[in-house]
Design a protein around this motif. Structure first.
Motif, PDB file in Angstrom:
ATOM      1  N   UNK A   1       0.798  -1.350   0.162  1.00 54.85           N
ATOM      2  CA  UNK A   1       0.030   0.054   0.039  1.00 54.85           C
ATOM      3  C   UNK A   1       0.916   1.104   0.040  1.00 54.85           C
ATOM      4  N   UNK A   2       2.117   1.400   0.883  1.00 54.20           N
ATOM      5  CA  UNK A   2       2.805   2.519   0.933  1.00 54.20           C
ATOM      6  C   UNK A   2       3.492   2.688  -0.360  1.00 54.20           C
ATOM      7  N   UNK A   3       3.943   1.667  -0.847  1.00 51.85           N
ATOM      8  CA  UNK A   3       4.869   1.609  -2.286  1.00 51.85           C
ATOM      9  C   UNK A   3       4.109   2.163  -3.380  1.00 51.85           C
ATOM     10  N   UNK A   4       2.663   1.651  -3.403  1.00 50.06           N
ATOM     11  CA  UNK A   4       1.733   1.813  -4.617  1.00 50.06           C
ATOM     12  C   UNK A   4       1.258   3.551  -4.373  1.00 50.06           C
ATOM     13  N   UNK A   5       1.219   3.957  -2.959  1.00 52.07           N
ATOM     14  CA  UNK A   5       0.852   5.347  -2.634  1.00 52.07           C
ATOM     15  C   UNK A   5       1.940   6.169  -3.231  1.00 52.07           C
ATOM     16  N   UNK A   6       3.185   5.900  -2.780  1.00 48.83           N
ATOM     17  CA  UNK A   6       4.433   6.468  -3.281  1.00 48.83           C
ATOM     18  C   UNK A   6       4.676   6.702  -4.745  1.00 48.83           C
ATOM     19  N   UNK A   7       4.429   5.478  -5.518  1.00 49.88           N
ATOM     20  CA  UNK A   7       4.739   5.384  -6.827  1.00 49.88           C
ATOM     21  C   UNK A   7       3.441   6.440  -7.470  1.00 49.88           C
ATOM     22  N   UNK A   8       2.147   6.387  -6.875  1.00 49.47           N
ATOM     23  CA  UNK A   8       1.010   7.076  -7.617  1.00 49.47           C
ATOM     24  C   UNK A   8       1.236   8.481  -7.438  1.00 49.47           C
ATOM     25  N   UNK A   9       1.873   8.898  -6.217  1.00 49.66           N
ATOM     26  CA  UNK A   9       2.407  10.341  -6.321  1.00 49.66           C
ATOM     27  C   UNK A   9       3.220  10.882  -7.225  1.00 49.66           C
ATOM     28  N   UNK A  10       4.216   9.833  -7.509  1.00 48.21           N
ATOM     29  CA  UNK A  10       4.944  10.180  -8.661  1.00 48.21           C
ATOM     30  C   UNK A  10       4.513  10.520  -9.892  1.00 48.21           C
ATOM     31  N   UNK A  11       3.602   9.663 -10.198  1.00 45.74           N
ATOM     32  CA  UNK A  11       2.730   9.524 -11.265  1.00 45.74           C
ATOM     33  C   UNK A  11       2.047  10.718 -11.350  1.00 45.74           C
ATOM     34  N   UNK A  12       1.387  11.277 -10.411  1.00 39.05           N
ATOM     35  CA  UNK A  12       0.360  12.530 -10.610  1.00 39.05           C
ATOM     36  C   UNK A  12       1.293  13.718 -10.856  1.00 39.05           C
ATOM     37  N   UNK A  13       2.465  13.712 -10.347  1.00 36.62           N
ATOM     38  CA  UNK A  13       3.177  14.914 -10.616  1.00 36.62           C
ATOM     39  C   UNK A  13       3.786  15.026 -11.999  1.00 36.62           C
ATOM     40  N   UNK A  14       4.493  13.621 -12.684  1.00 37.07           N
ATOM     41  CA  UNK A  14       4.607  13.548 -13.895  1.00 37.07           C
ATOM     42  C   UNK A  14       3.484  13.834 -14.921  1.00 37.07           C
ATOM     43  N   UNK A  15       2.442  13.338 -14.709  1.00 33.12           N
ATOM     44  CA  UNK A  15       1.108  13.497 -15.566  1.00 33.12           C
ATOM     45  C   UNK A  15       0.772  14.868 -15.500  1.00 33.12           C
ATOM     46  N   UNK A  16       0.827  15.464 -14.462  1.00 28.28           N
ATOM     47  CA  UNK A  16       0.381  17.015 -14.522  1.00 28.28           C
ATOM     48  C   UNK A  16       1.395  17.737 -15.603  1.00 28.28           C
ATOM     49  N   UNK A  17       2.633  17.309 -15.233  1.00 24.28           N
ATOM     50  CA  UNK A  17       3.642  18.048 -16.281  1.00 24.28           C
ATOM     51  C   UNK A  17       3.504  17.951 -17.552  1.00 24.28           C
ATOM     52  N   UNK A  18       3.251  16.579 -17.830  1.00 17.82           N
ATOM     53  CA  UNK A  18       2.806  16.233 -19.064  1.00 17.82           C
ATOM     54  C   UNK A  18       1.789  17.223 -19.889  1.00 17.82           C
ATOM     55  N   UNK A  19       0.722  17.207 -18.953  1.00 20.10           N
ATOM     56  CA  UNK A  19      -0.401  18.136 -19.341  1.00 20.10           C
ATOM     57  C   UNK A  19      -0.066  19.676 -19.582  1.00 20.10           C
TER      58      UNK A  19
END
Length: 287
Positions: A120-138
């Motif tokens: 759960x914590x690994x998925x949360x950390x990875x998801x937070x990285x995803x959100x930042x990078x995806x927002x940058x892409x947009x």
């Protein structure tokens, strides 16, 4: 030959009760980023030390070896945060040459069967990285910076790939897409079609966004469980308290963008408390 030369070094370490295990990794190819292009890596795992990581280099004739002494605490931090990919390869593929009380064997088994809490914590950390990078892409896409947008979209897909591997209960290794092909064919096919497409960048990125939006939504509940669970243990939090909380601080630079995302999606509420300054309130967070 190099193991023979290094044997006195690791045997001396093995006699120390603080030493938990030793792993030898050999360079297999002329170019070997996994071993930092060094001929032999000697990884010594210890229960405690003054320095979390201590490195020493050796040379023998034309050969080059490196010894890394790493504490268990540092090792587990790397495994949790995924910030040292080569250590995964060393642990999985290296040859165990010393193993006190089957520490390394148990660790390898643990890596194959990640517990729900750790997952759960690994998925949360990875998801937070995803959100930042995806927002940058947009943002890059909206500004018509399509080359930057393409790279950021590829990185977003890689975070999704890592999420799917973590969800399966194993560690993402250095060859992530090799793993994803087995664990999540949908994400693999999406990545393959994105990088192989002959469509112009604008259309390629736009199509990828539609798929990524859907996947983010699918992962959102699972990936917010950890941070929401920790925050439920206190009535309200300041952002500084969140940064200092032992588990939440592992979200690091992505914590605040993740908090704002979870506010937007209704997982976290804002509480305003008056300050001495007119029209300015303290901002607290609660679930």
């Amino acid at each position: 030959m190099m193991e023979h030369i290094l044997r006195p070094i690791y045997q001396e370490r093995a006699s120390d009760p603080n030493t938990l295990g030793a792993i030898l990794v050999e360079k297999l190819d002329d170019i070997s980023p996994t071993t930092d292009n060094i001929d032999s890596i000697l990884l010594i795992l210890v229960s405690d030390a003054k320095k979390p990581v201590f490195t020493k280099h050796y040379t023998y004739e034309q050969k080059h070896a490196a010894m890394h002494i790493v504490t268990e605490k540092q090792l587990r931090k790397w495994l949790l945060l995924g910030t040292n990919k080569k250590i995964i390869s060393w642990l999985v593929d290296g040859r165990v040459i010393f193993d006190r009380n089957e520490f390394v064997s148990s660790l390898r088994e643990e890596m194959k069967n990640t517990k729900d809490e750790g997952r759960n914590i690994k998925m949360g950390i990875e998801f937070a990285k995803l959100i930042r990078r995806y927002q940058e892409a947009k943002v890059s896409f909206d500004q018509k910076d399509y080359l930057d947008g393409m790279i950021q979209t590829m990185e977003s897909l890689t975070h999704l790939a890592r999420l799917s591997i973590i969800e399966a209960g194993v560690y993402p290794e250095t060859k992530v897409w090799e793993q994803v092909r087995f664990y999540n064919a949908q994400i693999y096919d999406l990545y393959e079609s994105f990088i192989m497409s002959t469509e112009e960048l604008y259309g390629r990125i736009e199509n990828a966004f539609q798929a990524i939006d859907s996947l983010i939504e699918a992962y959102r509940d699972e990936c917010s469980k950890h941070i929401v669970g920790v925050m439920s243990g206190r009535e309200r939090w300041t952002i500084q308290q969140l940064h200092e909380q032992e588990e939440i601080k592992n979200y690091s630079i992505n914590l605040e963008v993740f908090i704002e995302y979870l506010i937007e999606k209704g997982y976290i509420d804002i509480e305003r408390v008056a300050t001495k300054s007119l029209h300015v309130d303290h901002r607290y967070y609660r679930v």
